[in-house]
Design an enzyme around this catalytic site. Structure first.
Site, PDB file in Angstrom:
ATOM      1  N   CYS A 380      31.944 -12.885  55.535  1.00 49.59           N
ATOM      2  CA  CYS A 380      33.015 -12.985  54.545  1.00 49.59           C
ATOM      3  C   CYS A 380      34.195 -12.089  54.956  1.00 49.59           C
ATOM      4  O   CYS A 380      34.911 -12.405  55.904  1.00 49.59           O
ATOM      5  CB  CYS A 380      32.486 -12.652  53.159  1.00 49.59           C
ATOM      6  SG  CYS A 380      33.541 -13.263  51.825  1.00 49.59           S
ATOM      7  N   HIS A 519      27.907 -16.474  52.978  1.00 49.29           N
ATOM      8  CA  HIS A 519      26.918 -15.387  52.899  1.00 49.29           C
ATOM      9  C   HIS A 519      25.532 -15.909  53.298  1.00 49.29           C
ATOM     10  O   HIS A 519      24.722 -16.272  52.436  1.00 49.29           O
ATOM     11  CB  HIS A 519      26.885 -14.812  51.483  1.00 49.29           C
ATOM     12  CG  HIS A 519      28.105 -14.035  51.127  1.00 49.29           C
ATOM     13  ND1 HIS A 519      28.210 -12.676  51.348  1.00 49.29           N
ATOM     14  CD2 HIS A 519      29.287 -14.420  50.594  1.00 49.29           C
ATOM     15  CE1 HIS A 519      29.401 -12.261  50.948  1.00 49.29           C
ATOM     16  NE2 HIS A 519      30.069 -13.295  50.490  1.00 49.29           N
ATOM     17  N   GLU A 521      22.983 -14.343  54.253  1.00 48.83           N
ATOM     18  CA  GLU A 521      21.881 -13.478  53.815  1.00 48.83           C
ATOM     19  C   GLU A 521      21.228 -13.972  52.532  1.00 48.83           C
ATOM     20  O   GLU A 521      20.055 -13.687  52.269  1.00 48.83           O
ATOM     21  CB  GLU A 521      22.375 -12.039  53.637  1.00 48.83           C
ATOM     22  CG  GLU A 521      23.302 -11.800  52.450  1.00 48.83           C
ATOM     23  CD  GLU A 521      24.765 -12.056  52.715  1.00 48.83           C
ATOM     24  OE1 GLU A 521      25.611 -11.606  51.917  1.00 48.83           O
ATOM     25  OE2 GLU A 521      25.066 -12.723  53.724  1.00 48.83           O
TER      26      GLU A 521
END
Length: 547
Positions: A380, A519, A521
């Site tokens: 990001c 994102h 993750e």
């Protein structure tokens, strides 16, 4: 119709209700049941989207664009079940819904009260999708006795009364403190917590007791007697080597069996714990170690980057290595040379964030990684800083910056390589945003598709050219500068399907340098590591063999 487990906490907060809920979900799955987990938070924010990471930790984003509590990340990582907007609610959202209905006249002129209007709204939320799974696990945030939580406790009391007998049970998590002076575990705080719970009409069926010391059988019997639960339903919860040991530890302690006994499910299906045995084997039998620097702005509270820390662990599991992540405040690099700080590391990760503080330090971290050939993953804002670094130092745009934090400097304006995203396509409609819009819930949120360039590093990492990832941002790299940047070697290797929004960049002449606008993750799991984190750790391992 689902069976419901309501998970509450007492004595003190931060005992691990979210982890216990997630582990129970994994254990029920291991016995062949389908599950869904929910979080009911008493705070008055509509959602955690506008809360400071120092205040509340990470904001977890779902595929359908909800900004939620970080516990939903635990739920997904342990069960693999993608969370939805209907899996997280706060007092703020509940009261907002009630007041909107009142303004529309939906209550036909009635006086609006906590009971029944607020509690009915909570019960309606709890019941959504109740025919989709075998078990619905609902965690109530905070601790029993909190004034903010009383409407939720009353709602689950009513809900259990209205359901057929045996369809709802209550699991209560408490603390057993140890007094070193007397050498004793004290059960009185647990007794008082249960007494408080019973005073509002809730009787726990299962007690999970957090303790740093073994709980003797006589203490478990005492707790069972005074708290009115079966002795085999008093479940010890000890400190663990890793959170991923929780399913195995809770299974050994009998949590899943106690829950099934409370529902009268007998004989219970035998559990298959092989998934979690493999996870722990990979964790405890690592064949090496890599050091990763996380250069961020919220490093004082690691929960602000919870999913990133866990995804790195998963990437380590994929490569059978231990990842030693160290947190570095990006502001340090605004006044010091980053080289002495970053040279000991095998890879550098720059995560997301908001605002100007620390951004120049993140840009310098990206520059160090590019120039020294160190594996880099920018997420990001971390991608945006890598683009600005390339624009300044490779493409000749000395004043490259972002509309988020750069301003007019004397006679000379900055070059807005990153701009405020004012419109984009979501599904089959166009979304429009203005700088003056409310902050909450107005970002580009949730899952969006991206097209990857065939033959690119990122296409190799994913093993395909079409992906879908979760976003949370309101600023975007300006495609106007694509040609200038690609001429310098920064390739736009992932784009939105309409070709307007850059999703991924990579340096083509670098061993492993990738920036992503989304994102990754948030979708990583211990039994299914995200490809980007698996690839990033693999690159770090290769780097460790060079130094």
């Amino acid at each position: 119709m689902a069976r419901y487990v309501f998970i509450t906490g007492g004595v003190v907060s931060s005992l691990g209700k979210g982890l216990a809920s997630a582990a129970l979900g994994a254990l029920l799955q291991a016995r062949g049941f389908s599950v869904r987990l929910r979080k009911l938070d008493p705070y008055l924010n509509v959602d955690p989207g506008t809360m400071s990471p120092f205040e509340h930790g990470e904001v977890f984003v779902t595929d359908d664009g909800a900004e939620t509590d970080l516990d939903l990340g635990h739920y997904e990582r342990f069960t693999g079940v993608s969370a939805r907007k209907t899996d997280s609610v706060s007092s703020g959202r509940i009261y907002s819904n009630v007041l909107e209905k009142e303004r529309r006249g939906a209550y036909l002129g009635k006086t609006i009260q906590v009971i029944p209007h607020v509690t009915n709204e909570i019960k309606d939320f709890i019941a959504v999708g109740d025919d989709e799974v075998d078990f619905m696990l609902c965690e109530i945030g905070g601790t029993v006795g909190d004034i903010e939580g009383l409407p939720f406790f009353e709602a689950i009391r009513q809900f259990a009364q209205e359901r057929p007998r045996g369809q709802c049970i209550f699991m209560h998590l408490t603390l057993l403190p140890y007094l070193a002076a007397s050498g004793e575990l004290k059960t009185k705080p647990t007794q008082h917590s249960v007494k408080e719970l019973r005073s509002i009409g809730l009787q726990p069926d299962v007690l999970v007791c957090r303790s740093e010391h073994p709980i003797p059988d006589k203490e478990r019997a005492k707790i069972a007697l005074f708290c009115n639960v079966r002795p085999d339903s008093v479940i010890p919860a000890y400190d663990l080597r890793s959170i991923y040991e929780a399913p195995l530890a809770y299974h050994r302690a009998g949590l899943d069996q106690a829950v099934l006994n409370a529902f009268g499910i007998s004989p219970a299906p035998r559990p298959d714990m092989s998934r979690w045995e493999d996870v722990m084997d990979r964790l405890t039998h690592a064949e090496g170690e890599v050091r990763v620097a996380i250069v961020g702005k919220y490093v004082q509270l690691e929960d602000a980057y919870k999913s990133i820390a866990e995804a790195l662990t998963h990437g380590g599991m994929a490569n059978r290595v231990r990842v030693k992540a160290e947190w570095i405040d990006a502001e340090i690099f605004e006044r010091e040379d980053p080289a002495p700080h970053l040279e000991p590391f095998h890879a550098i990760l720059v995560p997301g964030g908001f605002g100007e503080r620390g951004t120049e330090g993140k840009i310098r971290a990206a520059q160090f990684a590019r120039e020294k050939g160190v594996p880099y993953l920018g997420i990001c804002l971390g991608m945006q800083m890598a683009v600005i670094e390339a624009a300044r130092n490779m493409a000749g745009l000395a004043n490259a910056g972002s509309e988020e934090f750069d301003h007019e400097a004397g006679e000379k304006r900055f070059t807005p390589v990153v701009y405020h995203l004012k419109e984009w396509v979501q599904g089959n409609h166009r979304v429009e945003r203005k700088l003056t819009d409310d902050k909450g819930g107005t970002m580009r949120l949730g899952a969006y598709s991206a097209q990857l360039t065939a033959g690119s590093k990122v296409a190799e990492v994913y093993g395909k050219t079409e992906i879908e990832e979760r976003h949370r941002h309101r600023y975007e790299v300006d495609i106007t500068y694509r040609e200038a940047l690609e001429n310098c070697g920064l390739v736009f290797s992932g784009m939105s399907p309409d070709g307007r929004l850059p999703e991924i960049v990579e340096h083509k002449d670098h061993p492993w340098f990738i920036g992503v606008q989304f994102h990754p993750e948030l979708k990583s799991k211990p039994f299914a590591p995200h490809p980007l984190f698996a690839g990033f750790v693999k690159a770090a391992l290769a780097q460790s063999r060079l130094v």
